[in-house]
Enzyme design. Sequence first.
Site, PDB file in Angstrom:
ATOM      1  N   SER A  14      41.324  23.820   3.932  1.00 19.93           N
ATOM      2  CA  SER A  14      41.245  25.234   4.686  1.00 19.93           C
ATOM      3  C   SER A  14      39.891  25.955   4.867  1.00 19.93           C
ATOM      4  O   SER A  14      38.879  25.494   4.221  1.00 19.93           O
ATOM      5  CB  SER A  14      42.261  26.222   4.113  1.00 19.93           C
ATOM      6  N   TYR A  74      45.332  31.109  -3.330  1.00 24.19           N
ATOM      7  CA  TYR A  74      45.286  29.853  -2.092  1.00 24.19           C
ATOM      8  C   TYR A  74      43.733  29.416  -2.058  1.00 24.19           C
ATOM      9  O   TYR A  74      43.450  28.354  -1.821  1.00 24.19           O
ATOM     10  CB  TYR A  74      45.838  30.508  -0.777  1.00 24.19           C
TER      11      TYR A  74
END
Length: 260
Positions: A151, A164
């Site tokens: 990401s 995350y």
Amino acid sequence: MADSSAMRRVAIVTGGRRGIGRSICHQLAQAGFDLVLNDRVEDEAFARTLVELRELGSKVEPHAGDISDLQGHAALVDAAYRRFGRLDALVNNAGIQVRNRGDLLDVTPERFDESIAVNLRGTFFLTQQAARRMIADGGPASGRSIVIVSSSNAALVSPEKGEYCVSKSGLSMTAKLFAVRLAQAGISVYEIRPGLIRTDMTAEVREKYGAQIEQGISPVRRWGEPADVGVAVASLVSGRIPFATGIAVDIDGGLLIPRL
């Protein structure tokens, strides 16, 4: 007559039933891959993706399973060899977003462990399992690959989803570690960093980030689409960039470019 499927390349794609994973599968199918489709649930989306891939000409082996369950990794890799007799690529796409965005000071051990278990721990050990099998199978000396979808949060700080970010930053190092370890075995390892991609996972922040995109948070002022990521993955695993390994490819419209 030899089975023509033996001449086709084979990829495992985790989290492949929808969103970015589905687009990765579509692009690989169009690039001539047969597929092991993995996701943790077999639902209508899973079934629809199977149909779509077969319509694109791929042979597909469905394999349900949660990558956070390390005991299931051997069976997932075995599914490729049992059905197709080979494995050319592993695409680690499966991942979860935080359940509730909020204050970093409120992150619980349970929430942290959940993100790490799927996004980082599961990916690390599945990569290990696949790499061991690739090395042991006596396959081609080059041309095989492992892709880790991380990401933009591997680099960008988002305190409202701290666990995350930690899991995704760990994936960046995972890609580099395996790239170095597997280079002599002819296995390239790549990291893909999607930016703001229009998926179910980003639905809850569509309005917030949509406004920021219009204001220029990324130089390319549009949402990324799952197909943008799929095309990048297919390019890498098809061997179009052979003299590269351990690289991070930002599919983010320029989001990660430092600017003043």
